[in-house]
Design an enzyme around this catalytic site. Sequence first.
Site, PDB file in Angstrom:
ATOM      1  N   ASN A 131       0.817  -1.222   0.000  1.00 30.81           N
ATOM      2  CA  ASN A 131       0.000   0.000   0.000  1.00 30.81           C
ATOM      3  C   ASN A 131       0.847   1.268   0.000  1.00 30.81           C
ATOM      4  OD1 ASN A 131       0.118   1.165   2.864  1.00 30.81           O
ATOM      5  ND2 ASN A 131      -0.374  -0.955   3.276  1.00 30.81           N
TER       6      ASN A 131
ATOM      7  N   GLY B  66     -12.158  -4.587   3.610  1.00 29.76           N
ATOM      8  CA  GLY B  66     -11.811  -3.209   3.971  1.00 29.76           C
ATOM      9  C   GLY B  66     -10.632  -2.713   3.161  1.00 29.76           C
ATOM     10  N   TYR B  67      -9.649  -3.557   3.025  1.00 28.84           N
ATOM     11  CA  TYR B  67      -8.475  -3.194   2.241  1.00 28.84           C
ATOM     12  C   TYR B  67      -8.834  -3.063   0.771  1.00 28.84           C
ATOM     13  CZ  TYR B  67      -3.565  -2.594   1.454  1.00 28.84           C
ATOM     14  OH  TYR B  67      -2.359  -2.050   1.129  1.00 28.84           O
ATOM     15  N   HIS B  68      -9.744  -3.904   0.323  1.00 24.04           N
ATOM     16  CA  HIS B  68     -10.244  -3.839  -1.058  1.00 24.04           C
ATOM     17  C   HIS B  68     -10.841  -2.454  -1.324  1.00 24.04           C
ATOM     18  CE1 HIS B  68     -12.255  -5.654  -4.669  1.00 24.04           C
ATOM     19  NE2 HIS B  68     -13.148  -4.717  -4.409  1.00 24.04           N
TER      20      HIS B  68
ATOM     21  N   THR C 247      -8.220   0.244  -1.478  1.00 24.00           N
ATOM     22  CA  THR C 247      -7.464   0.188  -2.726  1.00 24.00           C
ATOM     23  C   THR C 247      -8.270   0.803  -3.878  1.00 24.00           C
ATOM     24  OG1 THR C 247      -6.595  -1.877  -1.870  1.00 24.00           O
ATOM     25  CG2 THR C 247      -6.031  -1.340  -4.124  1.00 24.00           C
TER      26      THR C 247
END
Length: 660
Positions: free
Chosen positions: A243, A296-298, A301
């Site tokens: 990230n 959540g990370y999806h 991003t």
Amino acid sequence: MKTIKHLAMAALACLAMTTPTRAAETAEVLELLDLTRPGLEKVAELHAAGNDSAAAVELLQYYRNRTGFDTGGVNPDKVKLSKTDRKWADDGMEHTFFVHKGYQPSYNYGEDINWQYWPVRDNELRWQLHRTKWWVPMGKVYRVTGDEKYAREWMLQYRDWIKKNPLINTKSKAERDANPGAAENMRFAWRPLEVADRLEHQIEQFALFLPSENFTPDFLIDFLANYDRHGRYLNTHLSKQGNHLLFEAQRMLYAGCYFPELKYASELRRSGIDVLNKEIKKQVFDDGVQFELDPGYHLATINIFTKALEMANANGYKGEFPDEYLQTIKKMIEAHYNYSFPDYTMPVFSDNKLHNKGGVLPNYRKWRRLYPQDKQIEWFATEGKSGQQPAYTSHALPVGGFYTLRNGWGDDATVMVFKAGPKGEWHNQFDNGTFELWRKGRNYFPDSGSFIYGGDDEVMEQRNWFRQTRVHNTLTLNNENLKTRESRLLKWEPGEQIDAVAVETPGYPGLTHRRTVWFVDDSFYVIADEAFGDATGDVAIHYNLLRSEPVEDLKKGAVSTDFDDNNNLTLRVFGADKAERVEGWASPAYREKYERPAYEFTTPKTGAAPVRFITVIYPTDDNKAASHKIEAKYKGQFATDGVAVDVKIDGKKYPLSLSF
Ligand code: MG
């Protein structure tokens, strides 16, 4: 406020006294610019004539008159000031700098600012100081109040930062000797992520303070020199992956779009776009799922990718991203809504936290601007007021391994999101085969969540509890974590009456878990769990219910919710020798957790024969879920080419089968 002309004359008078060093600096900065750009004719003319002081005055004039640029963040003409902004700004005036919310109240960095002050030896505290989070709030307060003291203080601190945080070549002994302490400080002040952060937010600061009478041509020269130095340094010191790299790329693009006058700007845009294009292919599977397998990370991003795109679009670089990039983001958005529930929440699989509707909905509004023709995004963005809901219901994301079995998209829908994919990356847990089940506004099986990230042994112990296979709704051998996290899709068969999916996870040496799920008549779920292979030991399936006081009849393998609003379900497990209530926790947010009922259904596997369970999850529109009569049994022996079960509910028979 004084007129621009008046200011320009004052600035000229000031520059008349320019020192030779200053003149050289001004000339250097003018050389960093592409003076052939429209609007810079006068600057070019004066520079060519050797009158750099007057050229700097013209340059400032140019920036003040420039229109059609978007900061990608705060709109300087429509500033909204929050209480937090006010506090950070006013504290900042006293050199009490807001650095990290984990360290409150904020520390004071001294009248003569000590940028190397490190009161607690947490790297974050030292890194994040250099994100100067109070400068944008100072700019906002300046815009709202017109009080010049904020502008003066920002410029003072800005120049102080430049002076005390020199960019040096740490490999050069001469440079190290000439700048005591600077080499060690470089690790913090010039870490690429911090450099990138400043590149993004100094755009907003520039736009907010630009009209100030204290924003002189002289200051502009310092600003541009510093900003250009940041861009060049970042582009040659990018993080290797993850990230950080995405953030850095997005922010290089920001810099390149907002300051196209810099000759280096096209390089920054190009590099930012190249990294994003490369990473989007690496980090996003063909079905649109981001490789952390963390919803959540999806989402985060998607937002990095879209921020970059919006910035380019808003500042006249629409064509710089290939169509494929846009298509991939759209696939990511589709993946997101397919595994989301009708109330805009999504499963808290992996390291995800519970995001509520208020947090998620604004994303759809932004996405709608990028995809104005897309009727589905419009439908989600408007909460169904316009646009069209997806034409299908159940949906498979077979590469990322998210299978949604749903009967609709509205608030009265029943939705199971079943997760069984590849190994994934760092955030992914040992949870293959688990699911969440949402019905009519109630999430019956919220995931255990993650509670906390990395840290010392004590912190890791807490984190690891939530990552265990056994605290997920899936199968374990001897209650151990999965040794291998690679699930394989055997069959995906959505249908008119019945949707079915079957997945195989060879999770332990000598033991494969095959899970088949049927969604029957748009109303209830049947799960066939078959554990086969040479391994022996205790095979168990686990179910983690929402916080409630369920009715238990564990001898019969039955657990039923007991809500009084005609929205309940009953869970029946067949094939277990033993059923017991076990420790259960769910964590919806960082360092937050609550206790909840959890169950373990165990059968020992003593030889080569497979262990087989059937679970029926039967939602009811009454307040007596426990009273429904449910039976289930396998039809035939374990077979590699298919599975069949007979289920009977309140006298009605449901023969179910699936061939692989
Ligand atoms: Mg989990």
